[in-house]
Scaffold this motif. Structure first.
Motif, PDB file in Angstrom:
ATOM      1  N   PHE A   1       0.814  -1.205   0.000  1.00  0.00           N
ATOM      2  CA  PHE A   1       0.000   0.000   0.000  1.00  0.00           C
ATOM      3  C   PHE A   1       0.860   1.273   0.000  1.00  0.00           C
ATOM      4  N   CYS A   2       2.088   1.150   0.503  1.00  0.00           N
ATOM      5  CA  CYS A   2       2.959   2.326   0.622  1.00  0.00           C
ATOM      6  C   CYS A   2       3.811   2.565  -0.618  1.00  0.00           C
ATOM      7  N   LEU A   3       4.137   1.507  -1.317  1.00  0.00           N
ATOM      8  CA  LEU A   3       5.026   1.624  -2.474  1.00  0.00           C
ATOM      9  C   LEU A   3       4.213   1.976  -3.719  1.00  0.00           C
ATOM     10  N   LYS A   4       4.586   3.104  -4.371  1.00  0.00           N
ATOM     11  CA  LYS A   4       3.898   3.551  -5.573  1.00  0.00           C
ATOM     12  C   LYS A   4       4.920   3.835  -6.669  1.00  0.00           C
ATOM     13  N   ILE A   5       4.489   3.708  -7.922  1.00  0.00           N
ATOM     14  CA  ILE A   5       5.368   3.916  -9.079  1.00  0.00           C
ATOM     15  C   ILE A   5       4.645   4.804 -10.082  1.00  0.00           C
ATOM     16  N   VAL A   6       5.369   5.792 -10.597  1.00  0.00           N
ATOM     17  CA  VAL A   6       4.842   6.627 -11.681  1.00  0.00           C
ATOM     18  C   VAL A   6       5.810   6.555 -12.856  1.00  0.00           C
ATOM     19  N   GLN A   7       5.268   6.720 -14.057  1.00  0.00           N
ATOM     20  CA  GLN A   7       6.065   6.601 -15.275  1.00  0.00           C
ATOM     21  C   GLN A   7       6.921   7.852 -15.491  1.00  0.00           C
ATOM     22  N   GLU A   8       7.796   7.776 -16.498  1.00  0.00           N
ATOM     23  CA  GLU A   8       8.695   8.881 -16.801  1.00  0.00           C
ATOM     24  C   GLU A   8       7.937  10.162 -17.160  1.00  0.00           C
ATOM     25  N   TYR A   9       6.798  10.006 -17.817  1.00  0.00           N
ATOM     26  CA  TYR A   9       6.031  11.166 -18.263  1.00  0.00           C
ATOM     27  C   TYR A   9       4.960  11.584 -17.254  1.00  0.00           C
ATOM     28  N   GLU A  10       4.991  11.025 -16.045  1.00  0.00           N
ATOM     29  CA  GLU A  10       3.993  11.340 -15.033  1.00  0.00           C
ATOM     30  C   GLU A  10       4.647  11.930 -13.788  1.00  0.00           C
ATOM     31  N   ARG A  11       3.850  12.647 -13.023  1.00  0.00           N
ATOM     32  CA  ARG A  11       4.252  13.149 -11.712  1.00  0.00           C
ATOM     33  C   ARG A  11       3.099  12.905 -10.750  1.00  0.00           C
ATOM     34  N   ALA A  12       3.438  12.762  -9.465  1.00  0.00           N
ATOM     35  CA  ALA A  12       2.442  12.487  -8.435  1.00  0.00           C
ATOM     36  C   ALA A  12       2.402  13.644  -7.445  1.00  0.00           C
ATOM     37  N   VAL A  13       1.218  14.199  -7.241  1.00  0.00           N
ATOM     38  CA  VAL A  13       0.999  15.238  -6.240  1.00  0.00           C
ATOM     39  C   VAL A  13       0.409  14.561  -5.009  1.00  0.00           C
ATOM     40  N   ILE A  14       1.154  14.576  -3.890  1.00  0.00           N
ATOM     41  CA  ILE A  14       0.769  13.848  -2.682  1.00  0.00           C
ATOM     42  C   ILE A  14       0.051  14.779  -1.714  1.00  0.00           C
TER      43      ILE A  14
ATOM     44  N   ARG B   1       6.672  21.103  -2.141  1.00  0.00           N
ATOM     45  CA  ARG B   1       6.545  22.082  -3.215  1.00  0.00           C
ATOM     46  C   ARG B   1       6.752  21.465  -4.585  1.00  0.00           C
ATOM     47  N   LYS B   2       7.328  20.275  -4.625  1.00  0.00           N
ATOM     48  CA  LYS B   2       7.633  19.627  -5.886  1.00  0.00           C
ATOM     49  C   LYS B   2       6.920  18.288  -5.955  1.00  0.00           C
ATOM     50  N   ALA B   3       6.360  17.990  -7.141  1.00  0.00           N
ATOM     51  CA  ALA B   3       5.670  16.722  -7.318  1.00  0.00           C
ATOM     52  C   ALA B   3       6.663  15.573  -7.336  1.00  0.00           C
ATOM     53  N   LYS B   4       6.211  14.399  -6.946  1.00  0.00           N
ATOM     54  CA  LYS B   4       7.055  13.217  -6.892  1.00  0.00           C
ATOM     55  C   LYS B   4       7.113  12.531  -8.254  1.00  0.00           C
ATOM     56  N   GLY B   5       8.260  11.893  -8.506  1.00  0.00           N
ATOM     57  CA  GLY B   5       8.408  11.110  -9.707  1.00  0.00           C
ATOM     58  C   GLY B   5       9.452  11.712 -10.643  1.00  0.00           C
ATOM     59  N   PRO B   6       9.820  10.940 -11.654  1.00  0.00           N
ATOM     60  CA  PRO B   6       9.317   9.592 -11.960  1.00  0.00           C
ATOM     61  C   PRO B   6      10.027   8.518 -11.145  1.00  0.00           C
ATOM     62  N   GLY B   7       9.443   7.313 -11.129  1.00  0.00           N
ATOM     63  CA  GLY B   7      10.045   6.212 -10.399  1.00  0.00           C
ATOM     64  C   GLY B   7       9.213   5.797  -9.200  1.00  0.00           C
ATOM     65  N   ILE B   8       9.935   5.360  -8.126  1.00  0.00           N
ATOM     66  CA  ILE B   8       9.288   4.822  -6.927  1.00  0.00           C
ATOM     67  C   ILE B   8       9.235   5.890  -5.845  1.00  0.00           C
ATOM     68  N   PHE B   9       8.123   5.934  -5.132  1.00  0.00           N
ATOM     69  CA  PHE B   9       8.006   6.794  -3.962  1.00  0.00           C
ATOM     70  C   PHE B   9       7.076   6.100  -2.967  1.00  0.00           C
TER      71      PHE B   9
END
Length: 283
Positions: free
Chosen positions: A53-66, A75-83
Motif C-alpha cells: 500500500f505504501c510503495l507507488k510507481i509513476v512513469q517517466e512522463y507522469e508526476r504524483a501530487v501527494i 513544493r515539488k511533485a514526486k516522480g518519476p520512479g518509486i516513492f
C-alpha cells in the motif's frame, strides 16, 4: 472560487506562486502529526502487508501530487520512479506531462464586418506545474478546452473577413498568447495553436466567385486592348518601312503567295498594286 480570489488578492499584494504553495503546504497541526505518527507506526508493524500500500510507481512522463491529511506535502511533485506514501493519511493524484492536442469544435462567429463564418482549430498544450494543475483548477484539461473555444470567438470577433482568410498565422499567435496567459495560474503551457478551416456561407462563396471572375475578365480585356495597341503600332511602323521601298511590297506579295501555296488551296488571290490600277484608270 475562494481559492482563486485569495490567490488574486495575494498577487496584488506581491505574493509569488512559491509563497502560495508554501502556505498551502504548511504545518499539519498537533492532531495531524499525531495521526501521521500512528500511521507510520502502523506501517512499520504490518510491514510485509503495508509495503504493497505504501510503495507507488509513476512513469517517466507522469508526476504524483501527494496530499497528506488534505495538504500538499511538498513544493515539488514526486516522480518519476518509486516513492512511498503513508497508509490512511496520504493520497496522491497522477498528472500526465505529455503534450495533449485537441480539436476546437467548429464555432459560428460573426466577424467585425458582420459576416458569419464557421471556424475550427487545434490546440497543443501540456502541464508545466503539476501542483498548480491539481490545486488551482478542478479539471485543467476540460477548462483549457472551454477557454480555447471562447478565446477563438473573442479573437475572431475583432477581425474582418479578409483578415480571417489571409492572416491565419497572426490569429493563431494571438490566440496562443491569450490562452497561455490565462492558463498560467492553472499550471498549463499552451505550446501551439493552429486554425484548421474557415467555412463561408454558400451565398458568400458565390458572390466571391462572381467577383473574382469579373476581376479576371476585366484584366483579360485590358491585356487584349494593350495587345491591339501594340499590334497597331507595329503595323504602322511596318507600313512606313514598306512605303520607303516599292520592292519591299513586291517581296511581301511573293511571301503571301508562298504561304497560300503551302496550304494547298485551289484558289489563289493575287493582289494587284494600287498604283498600277490608277495608271490604267487615268487612261
Amino acid at each position: 472560487m475562494e481559492m482563486e480570489d485569495r490567490m488574486e488578492s495575494q498577487k496584488r499584494r506581491g505574493v509569488s506562486k512559491e509563497d502560495l504553495i508554501s502556505e498551502r503546504t504548511g504545518s499539519l497541526g498537533v492532531c495531524g502529526w499525531i495521526i501521521v505518527i500512528f500511521s507510520g507506526i502502523f506501517a512499520v508493524l504490518f510491514f510485509p502487508i503495508t509495503i504493497w500500500f505504501c510503495l507507488k510507481i509513476v512513469q517517466e512522463y507522469e508526476r504524483a501530487v501527494i496530499f497528506r491529511l488534505g495538504r500538499i506535502t511538498d513544493r515539488k511533485a514526486k516522480g518519476p520512479g518509486i516513492f512511498f506514501v503513508l497508509p490512511c493519511t496520504d493520497s496522491f493524484v497522477k498528472v500526465d506531462l505529455r503534450t495533449i492536442s485537441f480539436d476546437i469544435p467548429p464555432q459560428e462567429i460573426l466577424t467585425k464586418d458582420s459576416v458569419t463564418v464557421s471556424v475550427d482549430g487545434v490546440v497543443y498544450f501540456r502541464v508545466s506545474d503539476p501542483i498548480a494543475s491539481v490545486a488551482n483548477v478542478t479539471n485543467a484539461d476540460f477548462s483549457t478546452r472551454l477557454l480555447a473555444q471562447t478565446t477563438l470567438r473573442n479573437v475572431l470577433g475583432t477581425k474582418n473577413l479578409s483578415e480571417v482568410l489571409s492572416d491565419r498565422e497572426g490569429i493563431a499567435h494571438s490566440m496562443q498568447s491569450n490562452l497561455d496567459e490565462a492558463t498560467d495560474d492553472w499550471g498549463i503551457k499552451v505550446e501551439r495553436v493552429e486554425i484548421k478551416d474557415v467555412k463561408l456561407p454558400v451565398q458568400l462563396q458565390r458572390a466571391m466567385a462572381a467577383e473574382a471572375e469579373a476581376a479576371r475578365e476585366a484584366r483579360a480585356k485590358v491585356i487584349a486592348a494593350e495587345g491591339e495597341m501594340n499590334a497597331s503600332r507595329a503595323l504602322k511602323e511596318a507600313s512606313l518601312v514598306i512605303a520607303e521601298s516599292p520592292s519591299a511590297l513586291q517581296l511581301r506579295y511573293l511571301q503571301t503567295l508562298t504561304t497560300i501555296a503551302g496550304e494547298k488551296n485551289s484558289t489563289i488571290i493575287f493582289p494587284l498594286p494600287m498604283d498600277v490600277m490608277s495608271h490604267f484608270m487615268r487612261k
